[in-house]
Design a protein around this motif. Sequence first.
Motif, short mmCIF file in Angstrom:
data_model
loop_
_atom_site.label_atom_id
_atom_site.label_comp_id
_atom_site.label_asym_id
_atom_site.label_seq_id
_atom_site.Cartn_x
_atom_site.Cartn_y
_atom_site.Cartn_z
N GLY B 66 22.58 -6.41 43.82
CA GLY B 66 22.32 -5.90 45.16
C GLY B 66 22.04 -4.40 45.21
N LEU B 67 22.24 -3.71 44.09
CA LEU B 67 22.00 -2.26 44.05
C LEU B 67 20.76 -1.90 43.26
CD1 LEU B 67 25.66 -1.00 43.37
CD2 LEU B 67 24.41 -0.87 45.52
N PRO B 100 22.36 -12.90 45.00
CA PRO B 100 21.82 -11.98 46.02
C PRO B 100 20.45 -11.44 45.61
CG PRO B 100 23.50 -10.89 44.72
CD PRO B 100 23.49 -12.31 44.27
N SER B 101 19.72 -10.90 46.59
CA SER B 101 18.45 -10.27 46.25
C SER B 101 18.71 -8.81 45.89
CB SER B 101 17.46 -10.39 47.41
OG SER B 101 18.06 -10.00 48.60
N THR B 102 17.73 -8.19 45.24
CA THR B 102 17.90 -6.79 44.86
C THR B 102 17.73 -5.91 46.10
OG1 THR B 102 15.58 -6.39 44.35
CG2 THR B 102 16.92 -7.32 42.60
N ALA B 103 18.06 -4.61 45.95
CA ALA B 103 18.01 -3.71 47.10
C ALA B 103 16.57 -3.40 47.50
CB ALA B 103 18.76 -2.43 46.78
N ALA B 104 15.72 -3.20 46.50
CA ALA B 104 14.36 -2.76 46.80
C ALA B 104 13.46 -3.10 45.63
CB ALA B 104 14.35 -1.25 47.05
N GLY B 130 18.13 -7.28 53.42
CA GLY B 130 16.69 -7.22 53.22
C GLY B 130 16.34 -6.57 51.89
N VAL B 131 15.04 -6.56 51.59
CA VAL B 131 14.56 -5.87 50.41
C VAL B 131 13.61 -4.77 50.88
CG1 VAL B 131 13.26 -6.08 48.26
CG2 VAL B 131 14.75 -7.95 49.00
#
Lengths: 286, 334
Positions: B66-67, B100-104, B130-131
């Motif tokens: 997530g980070l 989870p999805s990544t941050a960006a 969100g991303v």
Amino acid sequence: MTRLAVPKTYKLYIGGKFPRSESGRVYEVASASGSFLANAAQASRKDARDAVAAARAAVGGWSGTTAYNRGQVLYRIAELLEGRRAQFVSEVADAEGVTTAAATAQVDTAIDRWVWYAGWADKYAQVAGNGNPVAGPYFNISVPEPTGVVAVIAPQDSSLLGFVSALAPALVAGNTVVIVASQSMPLPAISLSEVLATSDVPGGVVNILTGSPAEIAPWLASHADVNAIDLVGAGDLDWVALQIDAAETLKRVLAPENGPDAAAPALSRITAFTETKTVWHTKGLL
Amino acid sequence: MTLTQIVQGERSLAVIGGEATDANLRRYLHGIPGVDAVGLEQRAAGLGTRSIKTTSKAWALDRIIGLIDQTTLEGADTPGKVRSLVAKAVTPDPADPTCPSTAAVCVYGDMVPFAVEALGSARGDPEKGGVAVAAVATAFPSGRASLAVKLADTADAVAAGADEIDMVIDRGAFLAGRYGMVYDEIVAVKEACRRTDGTSAHLKVILETGELNTYDNVRRASWLGILAGGDFIKTSTGKVAPAATLPVTLLMLEVVRDWRRMTGERVGVKPAGGIRSSKDAIKYLVTVAETVGEEWLTPSLFRFGASSLTNDVLLQRQKLATGHYSGPDYVTID
């Protein structure tokens, strides 16, 4: 004045280096008569994991060498082993409690086995491969290719010959190996790793673990990055469970063998760790 | 300028003790105590020895994903590569919906439209699941271009929809002691991050610590980046070795901590480049938690810039979930 003995520390052989077990554990290795020989590293599941990673990294280089070159490298192992015969004879005699003559015979057979498998390196593909019959102006060819990383549980009742007999055929086609040595007689196997390290075998092609096969084998059998497992020395383990674990990731599996003929030299031990690739190729268009 | 920006700017000038000239900045930055290099490295090494197991490890792995700023910064990047990068960022492990999805995603400026389009409704604030789209700008990675070009580069990426801008500082000017120029450039780029609706893209200031040579310089550059208004300070471009190291990141975190004590403001830190294994990433989490506190372990205050880290974290997640070791055949080839 008596000289102070300099006992040797036997370590693992992973990725061309000689690390201690990540766990820091060692276990006592005794001779056949029960006297203390040395402490050997007791490998953990994380050592097995590191060994598989090292073996995976070495697949590209080793399988990419020419068959002829691989044969030369394997023959070189026999050459170096020949030069250290006396050391191996004494280690085998200590470990197995056999006479010097019997130990010499075993070391000689082990050397000959390297030579025998070395010879197959640039020949097995001609025997195991095939030009398939087709009904058109093209060739259709099946060739054996190495499967990748092979885990081996070496025969437990033989210190050197069984180890070599299980190790050599897996290397011929270009696989890399993670091999668990005999638990009670691991010292000749680790000494062999010194031969491998100073021969032309690239680091990571052979990785040797010592310790408890019962502890390590399940991790190797279930490891998703291991392509095949040779259970030749796993007769005393719960090898059915190991086969079931191996099936989860579609590994090639060789069943346990017992007795003095375990892992007897055979072409089938080479082809067991290959995959057949079939390709077509045009004939000349003229 | 918005009111907060003016307030921030004035406070920075108050801290510096005058206008942001070379002389004033030099007096301030060189007045900061030097770094105890041996102590810093020992502290970082000590923080790296923590053993994180079972449930803590599972938490750490999910948090690391997530980070992450899932990054591709190659000359050979194509719209197709960016789309597959976005797919990976949104759904890192297709076999496990709990992942989870990544941050960006972090891309070059000209790739921003493709990233925005591929993200679609998944684009958003990483704090809310969100991303975001991050773009490198200001003549990344060298930063060798005129200010006008750098500002145009930045404004272009923001107009294309970038939520975050990763800018590089002018290391040449910094090393030559022209701190005022570096300061003014960051302020100008921050201004270029403003959108027409008055909101602003988040600005990450890349210090490129591998080219700053000393820990003292890293500390000064960190202060400079924060004083000039960076929302994040980032270690490296990933194009220069050494990239992110644990001691350098610890040092930057200490500056962030001191800034927080001084002003109450929270600035983010982003180590980037060279973090490839979960084990290393967990060391960074420990360092953050021990230096600035666990509240920093959130996408608005801490990021990893990485391309191959995600795969190793996924392998570790799979190991925890299945109980057996996984292999590279079970994650994507990026």
